[in-house]
Design a protein around this motif. Sequence first.
Motif, PDB file in Angstrom:
ATOM      1  N   TYR A  75       0.645  -1.071  -0.191  1.00  0.00           N
ATOM      2  CA  TYR A  75       0.087  -0.257  -0.469  1.00  0.00           C
ATOM      3  C   TYR A  75       1.218   1.317  -0.466  1.00  0.00           C
ATOM      4  CZ  TYR A  75      -3.942  -2.763   1.482  1.00  0.00           C
ATOM      5  OH  TYR A  75      -5.026  -3.760   0.956  1.00  0.00           O
ATOM      6  N   VAL A 113      -5.346   0.558   6.787  1.00  0.00           N
ATOM      7  CA  VAL A 113      -6.113  -0.030   6.260  1.00  0.00           C
ATOM      8  C   VAL A 113      -5.364  -1.346   5.783  1.00  0.00           C
ATOM      9  CG1 VAL A 113      -6.836   0.561   3.438  1.00  0.00           C
ATOM     10  CG2 VAL A 113      -6.300   2.152   4.445  1.00  0.00           C
ATOM     11  N   GLU A 143      -6.574   8.015   6.296  1.00  0.00           N
ATOM     12  CA  GLU A 143      -6.990   7.317   5.536  1.00  0.00           C
ATOM     13  C   GLU A 143      -7.754   7.023   3.990  1.00  0.00           C
ATOM     14  OE1 GLU A 143     -10.119   3.239   6.980  1.00  0.00           O
ATOM     15  OE2 GLU A 143     -10.086   5.024   7.989  1.00  0.00           O
ATOM     16  N   ASN A 144      -8.750   8.927   4.264  1.00  0.00           N
ATOM     17  CA  ASN A 144     -10.035   8.843   3.045  1.00  0.00           C
ATOM     18  C   ASN A 144      -8.639   9.329   1.836  1.00  0.00           C
ATOM     19  OD1 ASN A 144     -13.004   8.687   4.208  1.00  0.00           O
ATOM     20  ND2 ASN A 144     -12.525  10.188   5.245  1.00  0.00           N
ATOM     21  N   LEU A 147      -7.182   5.973   0.063  1.00  0.00           N
ATOM     22  CA  LEU A 147      -8.760   5.142  -0.444  1.00  0.00           C
ATOM     23  C   LEU A 147      -9.202   6.182  -1.420  1.00  0.00           C
ATOM     24  CD1 LEU A 147     -10.677   4.574   2.186  1.00  0.00           C
ATOM     25  CD2 LEU A 147      -9.059   2.879   1.204  1.00  0.00           C
ATOM     26  N   PHE A 152      -9.525   3.185  -4.575  1.00  0.00           N
ATOM     27  CA  PHE A 152     -10.251   2.708  -3.155  1.00  0.00           C
ATOM     28  C   PHE A 152     -10.263   0.986  -3.884  1.00  0.00           C
ATOM     29  CE2 PHE A 152     -12.577   5.416  -2.280  1.00  0.00           C
ATOM     30  CZ  PHE A 152     -13.283   5.926  -1.003  1.00  0.00           C
ATOM     31  N   LEU A 154      -7.908  -1.842  -2.527  1.00  0.00           N
ATOM     32  CA  LEU A 154      -7.581  -2.417  -2.106  1.00  0.00           C
ATOM     33  C   LEU A 154      -6.984  -3.656  -2.419  1.00  0.00           C
ATOM     34  CD1 LEU A 154      -8.814  -1.086   0.536  1.00  0.00           C
ATOM     35  CD2 LEU A 154      -7.050  -0.038   0.458  1.00  0.00           C
TER      36      LEU A 154
END
Length: 175
Positions: A75, A113, A143-144, A147, A152, A154
């Motif tokens: 990530y 995450v 976190e937002n 994402l 989004f 993942l």
Amino acid sequence: NMSSRPTTSQLIFYGVTEFLTKKMEVHNSKMGCAQNPKTAFSGTLPVALTPKRYIKGLVKSFETSPGVAVVMLIYVERLLERMESQYREAGGLDPILFTSFNAHRIILTCFLVAQKYCEDRNYKLASIARAGGIEKTELIFLENEFLDFVDFDLFIKEDVFNNYVESAIVFSKHL
């Protein structure tokens, strides 16, 4: 003596943490010649703690599995890649560096995450924020941001995950 040989888990943790620490050191040394653009993850002051020590603290607090550490690393790389490509699209020329100004926030966000994505038991966001040394509201914001940057996305393909595991083990053995 067999017992003194590191376990696969230890090798993975060691490889992941050393890799991120080395990456930060290399990027820190480039800061003089590149304008590292400010992002949501940039702090006003550099953090003295090495990524290795920082991640060790998180792993200890939350009984993290080596799998989560690998996903966190993937990530981190994915975020840096997407931030840089968006910056390029907007006409930016400098690389997005992973430095002592942003590394810890990036690590903490990716850790959060990865933990949510991989583990059944979810720790309170407030405890992760506290362990990472930032406010809960800031962690929610980061976190937002994460994402958004990764759309989004993942999901990690099994072969990609396995390659990272292999690389972490190889990397740790070369240190």
